[in-house]
Design a protein around this motif. Structure first.
Motif, PDB file in Angstrom:
ATOM      1  N   MET A   1      47.903 110.618  40.845  1.00 39.24           N
ATOM      2  CA  MET A   1      48.471 111.304  41.710  1.00 39.24           C
ATOM      3  C   MET A   1      47.487 111.929  42.906  1.00 39.24           C
ATOM      4  SD  MET A   1      49.811 114.345  43.533  1.00 39.24           S
ATOM      5  CE  MET A   1      51.056 114.898  44.846  1.00 39.24           C
ATOM      6  N   ILE A   2      47.803 111.689  44.273  1.00 39.40           N
ATOM      7  CA  ILE A   2      46.664 111.970  45.224  1.00 39.40           C
ATOM      8  C   ILE A   2      47.568 112.958  46.248  1.00 39.40           C
ATOM      9  CG2 ILE A   2      46.839 109.938  46.413  1.00 39.40           C
ATOM     10  CD1 ILE A   2      43.855 110.446  46.818  1.00 39.40           C
ATOM     11  N   THR A   3      46.830 113.866  46.811  1.00 35.95           N
ATOM     12  CA  THR A   3      47.296 114.817  47.779  1.00 35.95           C
ATOM     13  C   THR A   3      46.467 115.462  48.850  1.00 35.95           C
ATOM     14  OG1 THR A   3      49.489 116.477  48.512  1.00 35.95           O
ATOM     15  CG2 THR A   3      47.820 116.865  46.518  1.00 35.95           C
ATOM     16  N   PHE A   4      46.783 115.799  50.059  1.00 38.08           N
ATOM     17  CA  PHE A   4      45.811 116.454  50.799  1.00 38.08           C
ATOM     18  C   PHE A   4      46.498 117.790  50.789  1.00 38.08           C
ATOM     19  CE2 PHE A   4      44.738 112.559  52.786  1.00 38.08           C
ATOM     20  CZ  PHE A   4      43.393 112.654  53.362  1.00 38.08           C
ATOM     21  N   SER A   5      45.484 118.958  51.038  1.00 42.63           N
ATOM     22  CA  SER A   5      46.029 120.237  51.183  1.00 42.63           C
ATOM     23  C   SER A   5      46.627 120.257  52.427  1.00 42.63           C
ATOM     24  CB  SER A   5      44.966 121.302  51.059  1.00 42.63           C
ATOM     25  OG  SER A   5      44.050 120.897  52.021  1.00 42.63           O
ATOM     26  N   PRO A   6      47.529 121.110  52.626  1.00 44.25           N
ATOM     27  CA  PRO A   6      48.181 121.378  54.213  1.00 44.25           C
ATOM     28  C   PRO A   6      47.356 121.509  55.094  1.00 44.25           C
ATOM     29  CG  PRO A   6      49.377 122.571  52.605  1.00 44.25           C
ATOM     30  CD  PRO A   6      48.271 122.091  51.770  1.00 44.25           C
ATOM     31  N   ASP A   7      45.954 122.053  55.035  1.00 46.91           N
ATOM     32  CA  ASP A   7      45.070 122.429  56.323  1.00 46.91           C
ATOM     33  C   ASP A   7      44.446 121.100  56.335  1.00 46.91           C
ATOM     34  OD1 ASP A   7      43.409 122.585  54.027  1.00 46.91           O
ATOM     35  OD2 ASP A   7      43.040 124.647  54.430  1.00 46.91           O
ATOM     36  N   GLY A   8      44.388 120.214  55.436  1.00 41.33           N
ATOM     37  CA  GLY A   8      43.472 118.849  55.373  1.00 41.33           C
ATOM     38  C   GLY A   8      42.109 119.144  54.945  1.00 41.33           C
ATOM     39  N   LYS A   9      41.648 120.136  54.455  1.00 40.27           N
ATOM     40  CA  LYS A   9      40.220 120.446  53.797  1.00 40.27           C
ATOM     41  C   LYS A   9      40.087 119.821  52.632  1.00 40.27           C
ATOM     42  CE  LYS A   9      39.846 124.679  56.634  1.00 40.27           C
ATOM     43  NZ  LYS A   9      39.443 126.206  56.762  1.00 40.27           N
TER      44      LYS A   9
ATOM     45  N   ASP B   1      43.613 115.961  25.122  1.00 40.81           N
ATOM     46  CA  ASP B   1      44.866 115.951  24.858  1.00 40.81           C
ATOM     47  C   ASP B   1      45.727 116.121  26.349  1.00 40.81           C
ATOM     48  OD1 ASP B   1      46.825 115.318  22.704  1.00 40.81           O
ATOM     49  OD2 ASP B   1      47.892 117.006  23.815  1.00 40.81           O
ATOM     50  N   ILE B   2      45.113 117.037  27.279  1.00 40.28           N
ATOM     51  CA  ILE B   2      46.020 117.330  28.392  1.00 40.28           C
ATOM     52  C   ILE B   2      46.023 116.222  29.441  1.00 40.28           C
ATOM     53  CG2 ILE B   2      45.454 118.752  30.657  1.00 40.28           C
ATOM     54  CD1 ILE B   2      46.212 120.555  28.153  1.00 40.28           C
ATOM     55  N   GLU B   3      47.197 116.168  29.976  1.00 46.69           N
ATOM     56  CA  GLU B   3      47.468 114.831  30.837  1.00 46.69           C
ATOM     57  C   GLU B   3      48.238 115.250  32.102  1.00 46.69           C
ATOM     58  OE1 GLU B   3      49.360 111.487  29.002  1.00 46.69           O
ATOM     59  OE2 GLU B   3      47.759 111.508  27.401  1.00 46.69           O
ATOM     60  N   PRO B   4      47.491 115.837  33.074  1.00 42.02           N
ATOM     61  CA  PRO B   4      47.958 115.921  34.463  1.00 42.02           C
ATOM     62  C   PRO B   4      48.505 114.976  35.294  1.00 42.02           C
ATOM     63  CG  PRO B   4      45.738 116.864  34.273  1.00 42.02           C
ATOM     64  CD  PRO B   4      45.794 115.752  33.141  1.00 42.02           C
ATOM     65  N   GLU B   5      49.744 115.332  35.779  1.00 47.11           N
ATOM     66  CA  GLU B   5      50.641 114.469  36.304  1.00 47.11           C
ATOM     67  C   GLU B   5      50.817 114.386  37.922  1.00 47.11           C
ATOM     68  OE1 GLU B   5      53.008 110.925  35.614  1.00 47.11           O
ATOM     69  OE2 GLU B   5      52.231 112.242  33.977  1.00 47.11           O
ATOM     70  N   TYR B   6      51.051 115.563  38.367  1.00 48.51           N
ATOM     71  CA  TYR B   6      51.552 115.517  39.671  1.00 48.51           C
ATOM     72  C   TYR B   6      51.022 117.090  40.279  1.00 48.51           C
ATOM     73  CZ  TYR B   6      54.591 113.835  43.646  1.00 48.51           C
ATOM     74  OH  TYR B   6      55.048 113.261  44.687  1.00 48.51           O
ATOM     75  N   ILE B   7      50.704 117.080  41.521  1.00 52.15           N
ATOM     76  CA  ILE B   7      50.283 118.468  42.335  1.00 52.15           C
ATOM     77  C   ILE B   7      51.054 118.858  43.357  1.00 52.15           C
ATOM     78  CG2 ILE B   7      48.108 119.463  43.224  1.00 52.15           C
ATOM     79  CD1 ILE B   7      46.312 117.063  41.957  1.00 52.15           C
ATOM     80  N   THR B   8      51.078 120.062  43.551  1.00 50.33           N
ATOM     81  CA  THR B   8      51.657 120.566  44.700  1.00 50.33           C
ATOM     82  C   THR B   8      50.774 121.808  45.221  1.00 50.33           C
ATOM     83  OG1 THR B   8      53.876 121.687  46.004  1.00 50.33           O
ATOM     84  CG2 THR B   8      53.289 122.214  43.784  1.00 50.33           C
TER      85      THR B   8
ATOM     86  N   ILE C   1      41.263 117.096  49.305  1.00 52.14           N
ATOM     87  CA  ILE C   1      41.900 116.288  48.682  1.00 52.14           C
ATOM     88  C   ILE C   1      41.798 116.452  47.379  1.00 52.14           C
ATOM     89  CG2 ILE C   1      42.249 113.597  48.204  1.00 52.14           C
ATOM     90  CD1 ILE C   1      40.504 113.158  50.674  1.00 52.14           C
ATOM     91  N   LEU C   2      43.213 116.249  46.668  1.00 48.73           N
ATOM     92  CA  LEU C   2      43.026 116.468  45.047  1.00 48.73           C
ATOM     93  C   LEU C   2      43.809 115.355  44.517  1.00 48.73           C
ATOM     94  CD1 LEU C   2      42.913 119.616  46.084  1.00 48.73           C
ATOM     95  CD2 LEU C   2      44.347 120.306  44.217  1.00 48.73           C
ATOM     96  N   THR C   3      43.293 115.200  43.316  1.00 53.04           N
ATOM     97  CA  THR C   3      43.786 114.033  42.441  1.00 53.04           C
ATOM     98  C   THR C   3      44.122 114.682  40.870  1.00 53.04           C
ATOM     99  OG1 THR C   3      41.636 113.258  41.526  1.00 53.04           O
ATOM    100  CG2 THR C   3      42.670 112.131  43.453  1.00 53.04           C
ATOM    101  N   ALA C   4      45.614 114.321  40.396  1.00 46.12           N
ATOM    102  CA  ALA C   4      45.711 114.712  39.043  1.00 46.12           C
ATOM    103  C   ALA C   4      45.187 113.502  37.927  1.00 46.12           C
ATOM    104  CB  ALA C   4      47.138 114.923  38.832  1.00 46.12           C
ATOM    105  N   ASN C   5      44.167 113.701  37.452  1.00 49.03           N
ATOM    106  CA  ASN C   5      43.647 112.516  36.432  1.00 49.03           C
ATOM    107  C   ASN C   5      44.099 112.763  35.325  1.00 49.03           C
ATOM    108  OD1 ASN C   5      41.932 112.372  39.118  1.00 49.03           O
ATOM    109  ND2 ASN C   5      40.791 113.985  37.996  1.00 49.03           N
ATOM    110  N   GLU C   6      45.154 111.714  34.886  1.00 51.64           N
ATOM    111  CA  GLU C   6      45.934 111.904  33.536  1.00 51.64           C
ATOM    112  C   GLU C   6      44.931 111.644  32.301  1.00 51.64           C
ATOM    113  OE1 GLU C   6      50.409 110.642  32.310  1.00 51.64           O
ATOM    114  OE2 GLU C   6      49.439 109.337  33.999  1.00 51.64           O
ATOM    115  N   GLY C   7      44.181 110.900  32.477  1.00 54.48           N
ATOM    116  CA  GLY C   7      42.993 110.648  31.354  1.00 54.48           C
ATOM    117  C   GLY C   7      43.877 110.184  30.030  1.00 54.48           C
TER     118      GLY C   7
END
Length: 508
Positions: free
Chosen positions: A150-158, A223-230, A160-166
């Motif tokens: 999953m990928i998203t921009f921060s609201p101010d556009g500064k 073992d950690i598996e990030p899925e989604y970001i807000t 870009i974040l990705t949730a890397n499930e691994g």
């Protein structure tokens, strides 16, 4: 002169308001008196078959929608939304050139960011590719963690974040660390990738509160598996769902560091308000209470603020691990699932297909005394959406069994999923409409969109239920100020039938 200036400002304030649409640009919103309980389908387009329409992102300048299409060749379809009633595919951006498979897209300020997992080996590092939304020219190619889902921009556009499930490979010979990559746009897209190893010393306490670490390697970081970001509206804090781990991570974006893990605990299906249908073989849709727990295991997450408190909304889908080297899911009727005779004195009857036997449970949990049988039954997902305090991780509200029951009332409930995760809440999106906080919830197995008023976080109110395409995966909200026809839009991307549907509300 001062009075005149103030009067002009007041007039402008009446015309324009502010909105927080999670991860998009915070531009002024045109003041329109829309009814959030009156959304209707105004346009639809089918761009392929299964996997064709997973996630979409909208660019207000070009009035184009960018949609992940993995039905055949890996590409991003570009859809013209100038007339929302007649969406048209303009072109496609071929992802094959970049040796990756697209999982997610995000847009900000004329930039399209695409998350790509490694095509040759998804356990290798992934990448983010940034394009110009007008010309589709490549701006930057950036290396991130393994399997950016999953990928998203921060609201101010500064950022870009990705949730890397691994995720591991099938034999668990490779299991990369789950991570979150923070890309600093202004610093020539410099990357900081965070893992979760620092929390391994808290494992004992986390497990008692429902956090889950279980795999062949039994390594905390792997073992950690990030899925989604807000991301918060001030772009200072991010929250990340760790779906398989039944938790949420809180990240300080200013310091670029992980600060906290929230274990989410369990849902108690023995309570009347949580009654569920557990069998796909009983010839009926029957909601009943059971001596079973459910991990929340959220997929999508969104946030909003009320009285200066951040609130998190999660779609509690649930997910198991099934690999050749490691499987943690079995039906209760399986011969390997032995129920403790003291806790479950009617175990033989319970294991019948028409009773509890078809329910999928986690086989790596529930043997509380270590004697080889199950003292507790723990299932996957909570068949609900929940609202949590973003500062403490405390549960503020859970929709209990309302999603399943409402889908049943509307004739949308799929009894074939009763043994698994019910309507399977997949997507959530929160936005401001007028003076109300409005939540959209996508139900993957009911093919439906539920709309709630969550202005009071502890007492959401169901406003509307809408039929969508098959298996809605992505939700995008476009406020009136950014919409081509100056009416708010909800765009639902459905991976089951490759459809993109556009919904707009009526005016009050």
């Amino acid at each position: 002169m001062i009075k005149k200036t103030l009067a002009v400002f007041a007039a402008l304030f009446l015309i324009f308001g502010c909105e927080n649409d999670n991860n998009e640009n915070n531009t002024p919103e045109l003041e329109v008196n829309e009814n959030p309980a009156s959304f209707k389908e105004v346009g639809t387009i089918t761009i392929g078959g299964t996997g064709a329409a997973e996630i979409s992102a909208y660019d207000e300048t070009t009035k184009r929608l960018f949609t992940v299409n993995n039905s055949s060749t890996n590409k991003i379809d570009v859809i013209d939304l100038t007339d929302p009633t007649k969406p048209v595919v303009l072109t496609s951006i071929d992802m094959g050139t970049y040796n990756g498979a697209a999982n997610s897209v995000a847009v900000y300020g004329g930039k399209l960011a695409v998350a790509l997992e490694s095509k040759s080996n998804k356990q290798e590092e992934g990448k983010v590719v940034v394009f110009n939304t007008s010309t589709y020219a490549l701006i930057k190619e950036i290396t991130v963690g393994a399997l950016p889902d999953m990928i998203t921009f921060s609201p101010d556009g500064k950022f870009i974040l990705t949730a890397n499930e691994g995720e591991p490979n099938d034999t668990y010979s490779l299991d990369p660390e789950g991570s979150v990559s923070i890309i600093d746009v202004a610093a020539n897209y410099a990357v900081t990738t965070l893992n979760f190893a620092q929390f391994s010393t808290q494992l004992s306490d986390l497990k008692t509160k429902g956090f889950r670490i279980a795999s062949v390697s039994n390594s905390f970081a792997n073992d950690i598996e990030p899925e989604y970001i807000t991301i918060s509206s001030d772009s200072k804090t991010a929250w990340v769902t760790l779906q398989e781990n039944n938790g949420i991570a809180k990240i300080d974006l200013v310091g670029k560091k992980n600060v906290q893990l929230f274990p989410l605990g369990y849902k108690d299906y023995s309570l009347a308000d949580n009654a569920i249908d557990v069998s796909d073989k009983d010839g009926a849709i029957a909601f009943a209470t059971w001596k079973v727990k459910g991990m929340f295991q959220p997929d999508a997450i969104a946030n909003f603020e009320s009285n200066s408190i951040p609130y998190l909304v999660t779609a509690n889908e649930g997910d198991a691990r099934e690999y050749s080297a490691f499987v943690d899911v079995r039906r209760i009727n399986h011969s390997s699932v032995v129920l403790d005779p003291t806790v479950f004195p009617t175990a033989a009857a319970m294991k019948a297909d028409g009773v509890l036997g078809r329910l999928n449970i986690n086989t790596k949990m529930g043997d509380t005394d270590g004697d080889g049988d199950f003292d507790e039954l723990v299932s996957f997902g909570a068949r609900s959406f929940s609202i949590w305090n973003g500062n403490t991780g405390a549960l503020v509200f859970d929709s209990k069994n309302e999603l399943d029951k409402k889908a049943h009332e509307l004739g949308l409930y799929d009894d074939n999923r009763s043994d698994d995760k019910g309507v399977e809440p997949e997507a959530v999106y929160v936005t401001k409409m007028g003076n109300k906080q409005i939540l959209f919830v996508g139900l993957e197995r009911a093919d439906a969109l539920m709309i709630y008023d969550v202005t009071s976080p502890a007492a959401p109110k169901l406003l509307q239920a809408i039929k969508t395409g098959d298996a809605p995966e992505g939700l995008t909200f476009i406020p009136a100020a950014k919409s081509p026809n100056k009416k708010s839009m909800v765009i639902v991307s459905s991976e089951g039938d490759g459809s993109v549907k556009i919904f707009q509300p009526e005016l009050n």
